[in-house]
Each structure stands twice: as structure tokens, then as C-alpha cells.
Design a protein around this motif. Structure first.
Motif, short mmCIF file in Angstrom:
data_model
loop_
_atom_site.label_atom_id
_atom_site.label_comp_id
_atom_site.label_asym_id
_atom_site.label_seq_id
_atom_site.Cartn_x
_atom_site.Cartn_y
_atom_site.Cartn_z
N ASP A 28 -4.50 6.29 41.52
CA ASP A 28 -3.44 5.40 41.08
C ASP A 28 -2.37 6.16 40.31
O ASP A 28 -1.20 5.77 40.30
N GLU A 30 -1.23 9.27 40.98
CA GLU A 30 -0.41 10.17 41.79
C GLU A 30 0.90 9.50 42.16
O GLU A 30 0.96 8.29 42.36
N ASP A 31 1.97 10.33 42.26
CA ASP A 31 3.27 9.80 42.67
C ASP A 31 3.21 9.37 44.12
O ASP A 31 2.66 10.07 44.97
N PRO A 32 3.78 8.25 44.45
CA PRO A 32 3.79 7.81 45.85
C PRO A 32 4.72 8.70 46.67
O PRO A 32 5.69 9.26 46.16
N THR A 34 7.70 9.42 48.95
CA THR A 34 8.99 8.76 49.20
C THR A 34 9.77 9.58 50.23
O THR A 34 9.52 10.79 50.40
N THR A 61 8.39 14.98 48.09
CA THR A 61 7.01 14.54 47.92
C THR A 61 6.25 14.63 49.23
O THR A 61 6.83 14.72 50.31
N ALA A 107 6.86 9.50 54.77
CA ALA A 107 7.61 8.31 54.40
C ALA A 107 8.96 8.20 55.11
O ALA A 107 9.60 7.15 55.05
#
Length: 319
Positions: A28, A30-32, A34, A61, A107
């Protein structure tokens, strides 16, 4: 024993649950991932014959991949698909190229533009030179000209063009078969100048401008006009290549490039005129030339053209 075993199982279950909760909490945090954005490249400048590598700036990312979406005609560019490093290869050609790089991750994707400028090499710079064609010496066997009776002072219709330079012992009255190729080529190369000068047959002088265009000097003072374009490139095994692309204004418009490989500006020891002078010296591997001189139609018919290897000598006429 049975109670101890149950306690142990209970402790093990608590530890597993705790570990799962810890892993989940780490995920939860971690950076998503993008879509790529904010990536930039510097605009590299490099001389022909040299390599240069530039890297992207900015963070992406996820696990990005890089590719050349549009090289702008610069087929000498390569890219590292993992790091995004862009390399300008050694075998390049002068010019300014707008290049588009595509960056992709799970992404989405984005496109970044940059300008790659390839400059004239310091070791071979033709800018400002005025070149007078002197010799075009055939280096390919089997080359034959026909339809020559229409040309004044030629007592024959067909001539097999000899290969190479005439031997030093060749009498002057026997030089003509060696020289005819060059003399006819000079007449053809005169056409772009005729298109811009007021007087036809005015000059064969080729002026190399700093804006990558060709012009000529008209004897009557006609303002200089474009007669073609030029580039310098580099090829392994051929060194510097100066390509002169002439515009033969006609119906239809004919544009013919002559790529002079192994091009050098040298002090040329002229074996025929018995003098030394500064000259552009090199070889055209595919020298586009007409071979049927019967009339205007056969002269301009591409089906009669051949592409022999030709040694080229152009005298530098700068004061």
C-alpha cells in the motif's frame, strides 16, 4: 504434548497473519505507476564522423521502455530501450533532424521531441569552395558511348571508354578516348548553371554555400541562384562522402545526386597538365551518366543511363 503442539500452531498462525499484514502494508505504501510525463532530452550537436550519446532527464514510474518513434530521416540514430540513452552514430550526415522518442510503461506512454544537429566536420569542410570540374576518369570496364556523330569534331559514332588514367607515355593525339568521358560530363554538369545564368554555356563552376545549397558564378553577373544541394556524410571504408545533388530543370524535373566517396581536399599532381593545384579528389561508385548522345530524347532517357565507378578531380578556384 498435545497442548504444546496446539500452542505452537496458534503462534505460527499469528506470525503468518502478521507477515501478511506487513506485506500488504508495504504494498500500500508503494507509489502507483503513472503514465510517463516530464521527460526531456538535450538537443545534441555532433560533427560528421563522431559519436555522441545523450540521456533523458526526469523519472518514470514502473519499468519504462524507450523507442524511436520518428527519426526525422536520421537513420544513424540508435536508442537503449531500457535506459533511453540516444546515440548519434559515427556514420551520420550533415543536417538538422527533428526526432521523436516514445516512452512507455504499464500505465501509458508519452512522446518527447528533440533536435539532433550534425555539423560539417572540421577535418573536411567544403563550405565556400568554388570547384571547377577537371577530370572524370572511368574505372569500370564495358562502358560504351553511342550516337557521337552529332557532336562536332568527333569522327566516329561509337567509343569504348578506356579504364583508368592514360599512361604517361600516351601521345597527346591519343588522349581523346580518355578525356571524352570528362568533356561530355562537363557539358551535362553545365546544365544546372545554364538554368540560372543569362548566357547558356556560361560556366561549370560549382559554388558550395553555407546553407547546404549549390550555386554557380555567372560571367555576366547574373545573381546567384540555387542549382542544387550538398551534404557531407561519413561511411566506414569510404571516409568522408560529399554528395552534390544537381537540379536539372526540365519537364519533368530531374534531380541527380553524385556521392563522392573518399573525398579529400589535396594538392593534386595533374598528370596531363603537368602542374599541381588544390583540388577535391574522390570516387563516385555510381556515377549517373547518359550513354546515348544521338539526340535530346535519347540523352534524357533514363533507360540509356549507366552508373560506372568514376574517379573525380575538381580544381579549387578560390582566389
Amino acid at each position: 504434548m498435545k497442548r504444546t503442539f496446539n500452542i505452537t500452531k496458534s503462534l505460527l498462525g499469528v506470525m503468518i497473519i502478521a507477515a501478511l499484514v506487513f506485506i500488504a502494508s508495504c504494498g500500500d505504501s508503494e507509489d502507483p505507476v503513472t503514465p510517463p510525463s516530464g521527460i526531456t532530452y538535450p538537443n545534441p550537436e555532433v560533427e560528421v564522423g563522431q559519436e555522441s550519446t545523450v540521456a533523458p532527464a526526469g523519472d518514470v514510474t514502473g519499468t519504462p521502455t524507450y523507442s524511436i518513434e520518428d527519426d526525422g530521416g536520421a537513420d544513424f540514430l540508435t536508442i537503449n530501450s531500457q535506459t533511453g540513452e540516444l546515440t548519434v552514430g559515427k556514420e551520420s550526415t550533415t543536417g538538422s533532424y527533428t526526432v521523436k522518442i516514445k516512452i512507455s510503461n504499464s500505465a501509458g506512454s508519452a512522446t518527447v521531441s528533440l533536435v539532433v544537429k550534425v555539423n560539417v566536420p572540421t577535418a573536411f569542410n567544403p563550405v565556400g569552395k568554388k570547384l571547377l570540374p577537371m577530370y572524370f576518369m572511368n574505372q569500370t570496364s564495358g562502358l560504351q558511348f553511342v550516337g557521337l556523330t552529332g557532336i562536332p569534331q568527333l569522327p566516329f559514332d561509337t567509343l569504348d571508354i578506356p579504364v583508368g588514367w592514360p599512361p604517361a607515355s600516351t601521345p597527346p593525339d591519343q588522349l581523346m578516348p580518355y578525356m571524352l568521358f570528362g568533356e561530355l560530363t562537363k557539358i551535362i554538369w553545365q546544365v544546372p548553371g545554364d538554368n540560372v545564368c543569362s548566357v547558356a554555356g556560361d560556366t561549370t563552376l560549382i559554388v558550395i554555400k553555407d546553407d547546404f545549397t549549390l550555386t554557380t558564378d555567372c560571367a555576366d553577373g547574373t545573381p546567384q541562384s540555387k542549382t542544387g544541394d550538398w551534404t557531407v556524410s561519413y561511411k566506414e571504408g569510404s571516409g568522408y562522402v560529399l554528395t552534390l545533388t544537381f537540379i536539372f530543370v526540365d519537364d519533368p524535373l530531374i534531380v541527380i545526386p553524385y556521392a563522392i566517396g573518399q573525398a579529400e581536399f589535396v594538392v593534386f599532381s595533374d598528370p596531363i597538365m603537368q602542374q599541381d593545384y588544390e583540388a577535391l579528389h574522390g570516387t563516385v561508385d555510381a556515377f549517373t551518366t547518359p550513354t546515348d548522345f544521338t539526340d535530346e530524347n535519347t540523352l534524357q532517357n533514363p533507360l540509356t543511363w549507366k552508373t560506372p565507378t568514376v574517379e573525380v578531380v575538381m580544381r579549387v578556384m578560390n582566389p
